[in-house]
Design a protein around this motif. Structure first.
Motif, PDB file in Angstrom:
ATOM      1  N   VAL A   1      -0.483  11.790   1.399  1.00  0.00           N
ATOM      2  CA  VAL A   1      -0.878  11.913   2.802  1.00  0.00           C
ATOM      3  C   VAL A   1      -1.691  10.689   3.210  1.00  0.00           C
ATOM      4  O   VAL A   1      -2.627  10.286   2.515  1.00  0.00           O
ATOM      5  N   LEU A   2      -1.308  10.087   4.322  1.00  0.00           N
ATOM      6  CA  LEU A   2      -2.061   8.951   4.871  1.00  0.00           C
ATOM      7  C   LEU A   2      -2.574   9.348   6.251  1.00  0.00           C
ATOM      8  O   LEU A   2      -1.797   9.671   7.149  1.00  0.00           O
ATOM      9  N   GLU A   3      -3.900   9.320   6.423  1.00  0.00           N
ATOM     10  CA  GLU A   3      -4.513   9.771   7.669  1.00  0.00           C
ATOM     11  C   GLU A   3      -5.358   8.692   8.339  1.00  0.00           C
ATOM     12  O   GLU A   3      -5.908   8.922   9.405  1.00  0.00           O
ATOM     13  N   LYS A   4      -5.493   7.526   7.706  1.00  0.00           N
ATOM     14  CA  LYS A   4      -6.304   6.464   8.292  1.00  0.00           C
ATOM     15  C   LYS A   4      -5.732   5.101   7.914  1.00  0.00           C
ATOM     16  O   LYS A   4      -4.986   4.971   6.943  1.00  0.00           O
TER      17      LYS A   4
ATOM     18  N   VAL B   1       0.683  10.950   8.307  1.00  0.00           N
ATOM     19  CA  VAL B   1       1.957  10.658   7.649  1.00  0.00           C
ATOM     20  C   VAL B   1       1.968  11.349   6.295  1.00  0.00           C
ATOM     21  O   VAL B   1       1.045  11.158   5.495  1.00  0.00           O
ATOM     22  N   GLU B   2       3.000  12.142   6.040  1.00  0.00           N
ATOM     23  CA  GLU B   2       3.165  12.802   4.747  1.00  0.00           C
ATOM     24  C   GLU B   2       4.405  12.247   4.057  1.00  0.00           C
ATOM     25  O   GLU B   2       5.485  12.226   4.642  1.00  0.00           O
ATOM     26  N   ILE B   3       4.230  11.799   2.831  1.00  0.00           N
ATOM     27  CA  ILE B   3       5.320  11.191   2.080  1.00  0.00           C
ATOM     28  C   ILE B   3       5.690  12.127   0.936  1.00  0.00           C
ATOM     29  O   ILE B   3       4.919  12.285  -0.023  1.00  0.00           O
ATOM     30  N   PRO B   4       6.858  12.780   1.006  1.00  0.00           N
ATOM     31  CA  PRO B   4       7.256  13.706  -0.062  1.00  0.00           C
ATOM     32  C   PRO B   4       7.420  12.972  -1.391  1.00  0.00           C
ATOM     33  O   PRO B   4       7.868  11.815  -1.440  1.00  0.00           O
TER      34      PRO B   4
ATOM     35  N   THR C   1       2.235  -2.461   7.663  1.00  0.00           N
ATOM     36  CA  THR C   1       3.322  -1.504   7.860  1.00  0.00           C
ATOM     37  C   THR C   1       2.883  -0.407   8.820  1.00  0.00           C
ATOM     38  O   THR C   1       1.765   0.104   8.718  1.00  0.00           O
ATOM     39  N   GLY C   2       3.776  -0.040   9.749  1.00  0.00           N
ATOM     40  CA  GLY C   2       3.448   1.055  10.651  1.00  0.00           C
ATOM     41  C   GLY C   2       4.463   1.188  11.770  1.00  0.00           C
ATOM     42  O   GLY C   2       5.383   0.372  11.912  1.00  0.00           O
ATOM     43  N   ALA C   3       4.285   2.229  12.567  1.00  0.00           N
ATOM     44  CA  ALA C   3       5.173   2.498  13.697  1.00  0.00           C
ATOM     45  C   ALA C   3       4.374   3.043  14.870  1.00  0.00           C
ATOM     46  O   ALA C   3       3.330   3.685  14.675  1.00  0.00           O
ATOM     47  N   THR C   4       4.869   2.752  16.070  1.00  0.00           N
ATOM     48  CA  THR C   4       4.218   3.178  17.311  1.00  0.00           C
ATOM     49  C   THR C   4       5.260   3.741  18.271  1.00  0.00           C
ATOM     50  O   THR C   4       6.429   3.355  18.227  1.00  0.00           O
TER      51      THR C   4
ATOM     52  N   GLY D   1       0.799  -1.216   0.000  1.00  0.00           N
ATOM     53  CA  GLY D   1       0.000   0.000   0.000  1.00  0.00           C
ATOM     54  C   GLY D   1       0.837   1.274   0.000  1.00  0.00           C
ATOM     55  O   GLY D   1       1.996   1.295  -0.432  1.00  0.00           O
ATOM     56  N   THR D   2       0.247   2.337   0.534  1.00  0.00           N
ATOM     57  CA  THR D   2       0.852   3.669   0.473  1.00  0.00           C
ATOM     58  C   THR D   2       2.245   3.725   1.090  1.00  0.00           C
ATOM     59  O   THR D   2       3.112   4.460   0.614  1.00  0.00           O
TER      60      THR D   2
END
Length: 407
Positions: free
Chosen positions: A218-221, A207-210, A256-259, A21-22
């Motif tokens: 932009v990923l917001e959800k 999360v903003e991905i240049p 994929t993700g971070a905490t 995904g994104t």
């Protein structure tokens, strides 16, 4: 306030991205740096005020694309000072809760006052592996490429889906039970999302991905939820990797993700004028016979409650990571001692906003995710006590009991 009581003062995660995904091209280290900056900024804490960072990751091949020491790299990328102490650890899916436990212990021991627990993985970037003997040359024969994500198993052991499915059946938890739980997880998440529970500013950050050209992505959800799931669709899915019950529908994705979770001694938080999100009453680790991975969250909850001197009937909410649907169901049966009414009551307060089957499961980040999901929901309800538990490969466990005060 007892000496060296430990509190959570900030907790945040990225939205979880689906496989391919994104977020598929973003190194987990970069995602970790994002959550580190955010978790500190939310409570106006500077990097130099954090004494130690513990960083959990489980997809070692992906982290190895950036060589090693992901904790060191992520903290520096986040703007932490050069003399900051960090450590990287791998306890499979338990990793970020293990990170929290190590920080908790250091504060309880009086060695430090402020610690950061981080977890990050990008399963989409997990590389294929060429056997090491290829480096030294092969004269004849085929070269086999390995996929570490395939079967999610360990050499010499069953795939985890096989163990989970077999143990579930031994506890009387059927394929139909697991599909039903998976469906409920998706529906509970959809309801919670529609009610604004997974909004930016609580557990979620943007999360903003240049991009080289044009505006950033932009990923917001979370990307993984499937609100159009039906029981009929779930029932038609084939089982995977030889498991008797586990399917792609009653398991999470390869996500994929971070905490990040910032913890302090209660005295330090009070001195800084910070209002804690929660107090940690206990933080424990467990391990058992490797095939009993579906049961370990239940045993871990029992240990965590005993260490906190809290009875199960005092617990308002429970979070059990849905590595598979089998985990919360088997664990609830263990906690209820097989009593159907007690089991029903336990499940009614477990994963009330859905779990990893809907949200996603970036393995090294998920332990901290279930903790913050628990804390924010207790906060919405005006406070209470909760317990979070997660299983890790070859039947390891981590668990935390927290108390959230009302407004």
């Amino acid at each position: 306030m007892k000496k060296n009581d430990v509190v959570v003062v900030s907790a945040v995660r990225t939205p979880f991205g689906r496989f391919g995904g994104t977020l598929k091209d973003i190194p987990s280290i970069d995602l970790a740096a994002m959550v580190i900056r955010e978790v500190l900024q939310r409570v106006s804490i500077k990097g130099e005020e954090v004494e130690e960072t513990y960083y959990g990751t489980a997809v070692i091949g992906e982290a190895a694309l950036e060589t090693d020491v992901p904790a060191r790299q992520a903290t520096l990328k986040a703007g932490m000072p050069a003399d900051h102490i960090s450590v990287t650890l791998d306890r499979a899916c338990c990793s970020s809760l293990t990170a929290l436990r190590l920080g908790y212990r250091a504060i309880k021991a009086g060695e430090i006052d402020v610690a950061l627990a981080v977890g990050a993985d990008n399963m989409s970037r997990a590389p294929y592996v060429i056997p090491p003997d290829v480096r030294w040359g092969k004269r004849l024969g085929n070269i086999q490429i390995w996929d570490g994500l395939f079967e999610l198993g360990y050499k010499g052991f069953n795939p985890v889906s096989v163990d989970a499915g077999e143990v579930a059946l031994e506890y009387g938890i059927t394929r139909e039970d697991q599909d039903r739980w998976a469906y409920q997880s998706q529906m509970k998440y959809a309801k919670a999302f529609s009610e604004g529970k997974f909004k930016l500013g609580e557990e979620l950050m943007k999360v903003e991905i240049p991009m080289k050209k044009g505006p950033p992505i932009v990923l917001e959800k979370d990307e993984f939820p499937k609100p159009d799931t039906t029981l009929e669709k779930l029932s038609k899915l084939p089982t995977v990797y030889g498991s008797p019950t586990v399917t792609a529908g009653n398991a999470p994705g390869l996500d994929t993700g971070a905490t990040a979770v910032l913890i302090m001694s209660e005295k330090k938080a009070k001195g800084k004028g910070l209002k804690p999100l929660a107090k940690i009453l206990s933080s424990v680790a467990t391990a058992i016979t490797p095939r009993l991975i579906a049961a370990i969250p239940g045993f871990t909850i029992q240990k965590a409650l005993a260490n906190a001197s809290v009875a199960l009937n005092q617990i308002d909410l429970i979070e059990i990571n849905e590595a598979f649907a089998a985990m919360p169901l088997v664990s609830a049966k263990i906690l209820s001692n097989g009593d159907p009414e007690k089991m029903k009551s336990i499940l009614e307060k477990t994963n009330v906003n859905g779990g990893a089957i809907a949200i996603g499961h970036p393995v090294g980040a998920s332990g901290a995710r279930i903790l913050m999901t628990l804390i924010y929901e207790l906060k919405r309800r005006g406070g209470g006590m909760g317990v979070a538990s997660i299983c890790g490969g070859l039947a390891q466990g981590d668990g935390v009991v927290v108390q959230v005060n009302g407004e």
